[in-house]
Design a protein around this motif. Structure first.
Motif, short mmCIF file in Angstrom:
data_model
loop_
_atom_site.label_atom_id
_atom_site.label_comp_id
_atom_site.label_asym_id
_atom_site.label_seq_id
_atom_site.Cartn_x
_atom_site.Cartn_y
_atom_site.Cartn_z
N UNK A 170 0.85 -1.19 0.00
CA UNK A 170 0.00 0.00 0.00
C UNK A 170 0.88 1.24 0.00
N UNK A 171 0.58 2.18 -0.89
CA UNK A 171 1.32 3.44 -0.98
C UNK A 171 0.31 4.56 -1.26
N UNK A 172 0.81 5.78 -1.32
CA UNK A 172 -0.09 6.91 -1.58
C UNK A 172 0.56 7.90 -2.54
N UNK A 173 -0.29 8.73 -3.14
CA UNK A 173 0.18 9.80 -4.02
C UNK A 173 -0.71 11.03 -3.81
N UNK A 174 -0.25 12.15 -4.30
CA UNK A 174 -0.94 13.43 -4.09
C UNK A 174 -1.54 13.89 -5.41
#
Length: 440
Positions: free
Chosen positions: A190-194
């Protein structure tokens, strides 16, 4: 007040003053009155033309900007014949052309990324800042075993899927292997981005079961081969010596002869049992590749019922088999799949022991047919749930842990997903998932 209104008001005031001037000179000088009227008329015509030349381009610009606001960049401004205005028109047309090119490029890039995500064998799930599912690809949909409408806009922990519930508890940056239903392994990250001023999350999900089981199989194959080689060689030599020793029994006194012979016979029999045990282990390694052919699962259930029904009657166990109303043809190795069903029902019988019920039935999903074998036996405790399909693990006193291992090997070779679990009503169900295909 708008500039246009101010311009019209200015024209009206100027001409009103001229009219007052005209009235003040009336009728002393008739020629002057006529001249002023002509000037007024020419002035009105001139102002009217100037007004049109100024306001028409503005109207056109306003309409084009309105089109642009609605994302219509196909139209262009026309030149007016006025040098200053034409320069502005040319600049605006170039700007619109650049915007259109950029939009086409973004659309192509978005389409490319979308096709890439959909074609990826790795499941991809994109969440918004509130952890609601925004986008997912086909691979993720298949791993969940749900329909598209069951997923879109929902949170992972609200889906009817154990895998989704496990993914919900992943933290940003987590990367780990999750085990589901004793035998299914999933590699998750799991990762995130803007984007758009908000954080978005994405989860990459891969079915890691085949890789894990292949690694596991390679490990226990080496152990079995080593044990089989050493034990068979040693036991063969020992039994040869023991059989030779039996030839000397007549040289033993009658009092000790029987004990001597019995001791050697028992030793030989134990050695043969050990050889038989190793043969069973070796059979797991030697499971052949399935020889598949189209076969109706209804016929498979009928033959299994015929073989297992007498044993169920002895134990007062009701064996209920619900066949499908239509033929269910799938490419399977009939003998191997029959062995799988026999072992599953045998395990259910041993879990019930006496006075119980076994149900065999099908359930349907959009892309799958699921074969269920359900019993109301003793069930599976949480402590052993994740060890059931481990090689040589058994809950039986004299069990060798081969039954579920053989089942696992055959089903994996058939590329069939499966699970074994006990629900809250103490009903244990073994499920085998078949992908739908055309009836021949």
């Amino acid at each position: 007040m708008k500039p246009r209104t101010k311009l019209v008001l200015l024209i009206v005031i100027i001409h009103a003053l001229l009219v007052l001037l005209l009235l003040s000179t009336w009728p002393e000088n008739i020629y002057l009155v006529i001249a002023i009227e002509i000037v007024l008329l020419l002035s009105l015509l001139t102002f009217f033309q100037l007004y049109k030349r100024i306001t028409n381009p503005l109207t056109i610009f306003s309409s084009k900007i309105c089109h642009s606001r609605h994302h219509d960049f196909n139209s262009r401004f026309l030149k007016t014949g006025q040098p200053e205005m034409d320069k502005l028109v040319e600049a605006c047309n170039k700007m619109i052309e650049e915007i259109q090119k950029e939009r086409v490029h973004q659309r192509q890039q978005h389409l490319f990324l979308d096709q890439l995500i959909q074609a990826s064998p790795t499941g991809i799930i994109i969440l918004d800042s509130d952890q609601n599912i925004v986008t997912f690809n086909r691979a993720a949909l298949l791993l969940f075993g749900l329909n598209e409408n069951d997923i879109t806009g929902k949170k992972l922990n609200t889906l009817e899927s154990k895998l989704a519930d496990e993914l919900y508890h992943l933290n940003d940056g987590d990367s780990k292997v999750i085990q589901i239903d004793s035998v299914q392994y999933y590699k998750c990250q799991k990762s995130r981005f803007f984007n758009g001023g908000f954080h978005h999350y994405f989860i990459m999900l891969q079915d890691f079961t085949t890789e894990m089981l292949k690694t596991e199989k390679v490990a226990y194959e080496k152990v079995i081969r080593l044990m089989s080689h050493e034990i068979n060689n040693s036991i063969g030599a020992i039994n040869s010596i023991l059989n030779s020793a039996l030839n000397y029994k007549n040289q033993i006194s009658k009092i000790d002869r029987v004990d001597y012979e019995n001791a050697l016979v028992v030793a030989i029999q134990r050695n043969e049992s050990l050889i038989s045990l190793m043969k069973n282990f070796a059979d797991v390694v030697r499971i052949s590749e399935p020889q598949k052919e189209p076969y109706d699962l209804n016929n498979l259930l009928k033959s299994t019922f015929t073989l297992m029904h007498p044993e169920c009657q002895k134990r007062s166990i009701d064996l209920n088999v619900a066949l499908s109303d239509t033929p269910l043809y799938f490419d399977i190795d009939v003998k191997q799949m029959e062995q799988v069903l026999l072992n599953i029902i045998k395990n259910s019988i041993e879990a019930i022991k006496k006075n119980g019920e076994i149900k065999v039935f099908f359930t349907h999903r959009s892309s799958q047919i699921i074969l269920n074998v359900q019993d109301n036996g003793m069930g599976i405790s949480p402590e052993i749930k994740h060890r059931l399909f481990s090689p040589f693990f058994s809950t039986k006193i004299k069990g060798q842990g081969l039954g579920l291992t053989i089942i696992k090997e055959i089903l994996i070779n058939h590329d069939l997903r499966f699970r074994l679990e006990t629900n809250g009503h103490n009903l244990t169900t073994f499920q085998i998932e078949f992908k739908r295909q055309q009836v021949p």
